[in-house]
Design a protein around this motif. Structure first.
Motif, PDB file in Angstrom:
ATOM      1  N   UNK A  74       1.035  -1.366   0.137  1.00 42.23           N
ATOM      2  CA  UNK A  74       0.155  -0.063  -0.031  1.00 42.23           C
ATOM      3  C   UNK A  74       0.836   1.216  -0.103  1.00 42.23           C
ATOM      4  N   UNK A  75       2.071   1.235   0.449  1.00 41.20           N
ATOM      5  CA  UNK A  75       3.080   2.392   0.415  1.00 41.20           C
ATOM      6  C   UNK A  75       3.687   2.270  -0.968  1.00 41.20           C
ATOM      7  N   UNK A  89      -1.854   3.848  -1.365  1.00 35.78           N
ATOM      8  CA  UNK A  89      -2.839   3.294  -2.591  1.00 35.78           C
ATOM      9  C   UNK A  89      -2.636   1.774  -2.655  1.00 35.78           C
ATOM     10  N   UNK A  90      -3.753   1.323  -2.948  1.00 35.68           N
ATOM     11  CA  UNK A  90      -3.802  -0.308  -3.439  1.00 35.68           C
ATOM     12  C   UNK A  90      -4.134  -0.094  -4.906  1.00 35.68           C
ATOM     13  N   UNK A 126      -4.078  13.871   3.437  1.00 36.96           N
ATOM     14  CA  UNK A 126      -4.952  14.546   2.232  1.00 36.96           C
ATOM     15  C   UNK A 126      -5.592  13.270   1.473  1.00 36.96           C
ATOM     16  N   UNK A 127      -6.746  12.809   1.713  1.00 35.46           N
ATOM     17  CA  UNK A 127      -7.215  11.713   0.951  1.00 35.46           C
ATOM     18  C   UNK A 127      -7.914  12.079  -0.119  1.00 35.46           C
ATOM     19  N   UNK A 128      -8.086  11.188  -1.280  1.00 38.45           N
ATOM     20  CA  UNK A 128      -8.778  11.253  -2.496  1.00 38.45           C
ATOM     21  C   UNK A 128     -10.168  10.334  -2.040  1.00 38.45           C
ATOM     22  N   UNK A 129     -11.317  10.916  -2.843  1.00 41.73           N
ATOM     23  CA  UNK A 129     -12.536   9.961  -2.733  1.00 41.73           C
ATOM     24  C   UNK A 129     -12.956  10.093  -3.865  1.00 41.73           C
ATOM     25  N   UNK A 130     -13.761   8.883  -4.233  1.00 38.00           N
ATOM     26  CA  UNK A 130     -14.698   8.608  -5.343  1.00 38.00           C
ATOM     27  C   UNK A 130     -15.948   7.714  -5.277  1.00 38.00           C
ATOM     28  N   UNK A 146     -16.024   5.818  -1.611  1.00 40.77           N
ATOM     29  CA  UNK A 146     -14.944   5.031  -1.440  1.00 40.77           C
ATOM     30  C   UNK A 146     -13.895   6.065  -1.133  1.00 40.77           C
ATOM     31  N   UNK A 147     -12.806   5.615  -0.054  1.00 35.56           N
ATOM     32  CA  UNK A 147     -11.636   6.572  -0.004  1.00 35.56           C
ATOM     33  C   UNK A 147     -10.700   5.915  -0.986  1.00 35.56           C
ATOM     34  N   UNK A 148     -10.004   6.670  -1.812  1.00 35.67           N
ATOM     35  CA  UNK A 148      -9.083   6.628  -2.809  1.00 35.67           C
ATOM     36  C   UNK A 148      -7.641   6.716  -2.287  1.00 35.67           C
ATOM     37  N   UNK A 149      -6.469   6.964  -3.273  1.00 33.04           N
ATOM     38  CA  UNK A 149      -5.184   6.912  -2.697  1.00 33.04           C
ATOM     39  C   UNK A 149      -5.095   8.231  -1.609  1.00 33.04           C
ATOM     40  N   UNK A 150      -4.051   8.161  -0.594  1.00 29.81           N
ATOM     41  CA  UNK A 150      -3.860   9.061   0.396  1.00 29.81           C
ATOM     42  C   UNK A 150      -2.608   9.709   0.482  1.00 29.81           C
ATOM     43  N   UNK A 151      -2.443  10.822   0.688  1.00 27.38           N
ATOM     44  CA  UNK A 151      -1.222  11.543   0.885  1.00 27.38           C
ATOM     45  C   UNK A 151      -1.129  11.657   2.177  1.00 27.38           C
TER      46      UNK A 151
END
Length: 380
Positions: A74-75, A89-90, A126-130, A146-151
């Motif tokens: 995930x990292x 991110x997965x 800082x997460x992304x969502x979609x 859904x939660x997307x990739x996260x910084x």
């Protein structure tokens, strides 16, 4: 009578600013502007950087790097200097972003939202969502968020957010064709994402914009009735079953500015009728808000972004719901970096498992009619 002097603690940001300013003689005696601290935010950022530069901070980062090297898929990306940043991110999240936020022309899509959260640790998140467009919630028949990739990062600047957006494109090149992303108005983030996602439409959150304008009107000491009247003129309002359009509903940039010019006389009159207020709202709005509305909130922009005809308002409520989910995951306490990444991994896994349950017709999601063929009997 002995006077008791109230002092600001010297180790708090406000105290540090006061102490450093006093040592150089403040504004009247400083030799150059650089001798004076810019404000409390500079102190907070410096403390974070120093903390991360310490042995403990480097140990944390080293532990994350070892995790990534060993078994944590995930990292996905680690930047160590000058401003550390970690992309989580997965494969499933990345594939979903391509599928739902950067699909081929003519295919249904959704906006990716992005925005910083707070108080999750000694770092920013800082997460992304979609929205997952293949399933719907059983109860409300809506697309789930859904939660997307996260910084994970320590500075909210252009270079940090550019690293995030470029890392996403590096991981999935088709994300360069991202259609729409929305934010709460963080300038550095918007500029960085627009630089990397050159074909994307950016949407501003109407709730954040409205609250920002209300704040300015209240600071001008205008009555609350007037504050609400002006914001309704800008953003529109619902009256019973009817909707009264605002400036943001103008059908073109030219019409918007024409309608705004017509408001000037009215807004100037309101300020004169309230002698205790601070005048100049029209000038402030024209300088600080017009471009934001024209580029990210106007009716044609929202239509192009797929928000309907007539288009609905865009908000970052989905990001707020993910923020609440993250806070629950860490039990509303600040986490150490390594532990926080583990919490994120668990959250992503839980999200995936809930999606998989829909395959055997269980859980809180069900496939939409056109995707029912993906379901199988539980025994199978």
């Amino acid at each position: 009578m002995k006077m008791i002097k109230s002092e600001v603690p010297s180790n708090c940001p406000k105290g540090v600013v006061a102490s450093v300013s006093a040592k150089v003689g403040d504004v009247m005696q400083a030799n150059v502007p650089g001798e004076l601290p810019r404000g409390e935010r500079q102190v907070i950022n410096t403390k974070r950087t120093l903390k991360f530069s310490s042995d403990d901070g480097m140990d944390e980062l080293y532990s994350v790097m070892q995790q990534a090297k060993a078994n944590n898929s995930y990292v996905r990306d680690i930047k160590t200097s000058p401003d550390p940043a970690i992309v989580i991110a997965s494969d499933g999240q990345l594939d979903d972003l391509v599928r739902f936020c950067a699909p081929l022309a003519g295919v249904e899509s959704c906006a990716m939202t992005v925005g910083p959260t707070f108080n999750l640790g000694e770092f920013e998140c800082t997460p992304t969502t979609y929205r997952h467009l293949m399933v719907q919630t059983r109860r409300y028949k809506t697309y789930p968020v859904f939660v997307g990739p996260i910084l994970i990062h320590y500075r909210k600047n252009f270079s940090t957010f550019l690293h995030f957006s470029s890392a996403l494109v590096a991981l999935r090149k088709d994300l360069q064709y991202l259609r729409v992303f929305g934010s709460d108005g963080e300038k550095a983030l918007i500029n960085a994402f627009m630089h990397e996602f050159r074909f994307a439409i950016h949407l501003h959150c109407s709730i954040h914009a409205r609250n920002n304008i209300k704040k300015n009107l209240r600071e001008r000491r205008l009555p609350e009735l007037v504050v609400n009247e002006i914001t309704d003129e800008i953003f529109g309002k619902q009256v019973g079953s009817s909707y009264v359009e605002g400036l943001v509903d103008a059908e073109s940039e030219e019409i918007f500015y024409k309608q705004l010019e017509e408001r000037k006389v009215q807004w100037d009159r309101i300020e004169k009728e309230n002698p205790g207020c601070v005048s100049g709202f029209y000038e402030w709005f024209n300088e600080h808000k017009c471009e934001e509305i024209v580029s990210g909130m106007l009716s044609p922009v929202r239509e192009d972004a797929g928000l309907g005809v007539p288009p609905s308002a865009f908000t970052t409520n989905v990001s707020e719901s993910i923020t609440a989910m993250l806070k629950r995951k860490v039990n509303y306490k600040k986490s150490e970096l390594v532990a926080f990444i583990q919490h994120l991994k668990e959250l992503i896994d839980e999200q995936q498992r809930e999606l998989e349950r829909a395959v055997i017709r269980r859980g809180k999601y069900e496939f939409r009619e056109e995707y029912k063929f993906l379901e199988v009997d539980e025994a199978t």
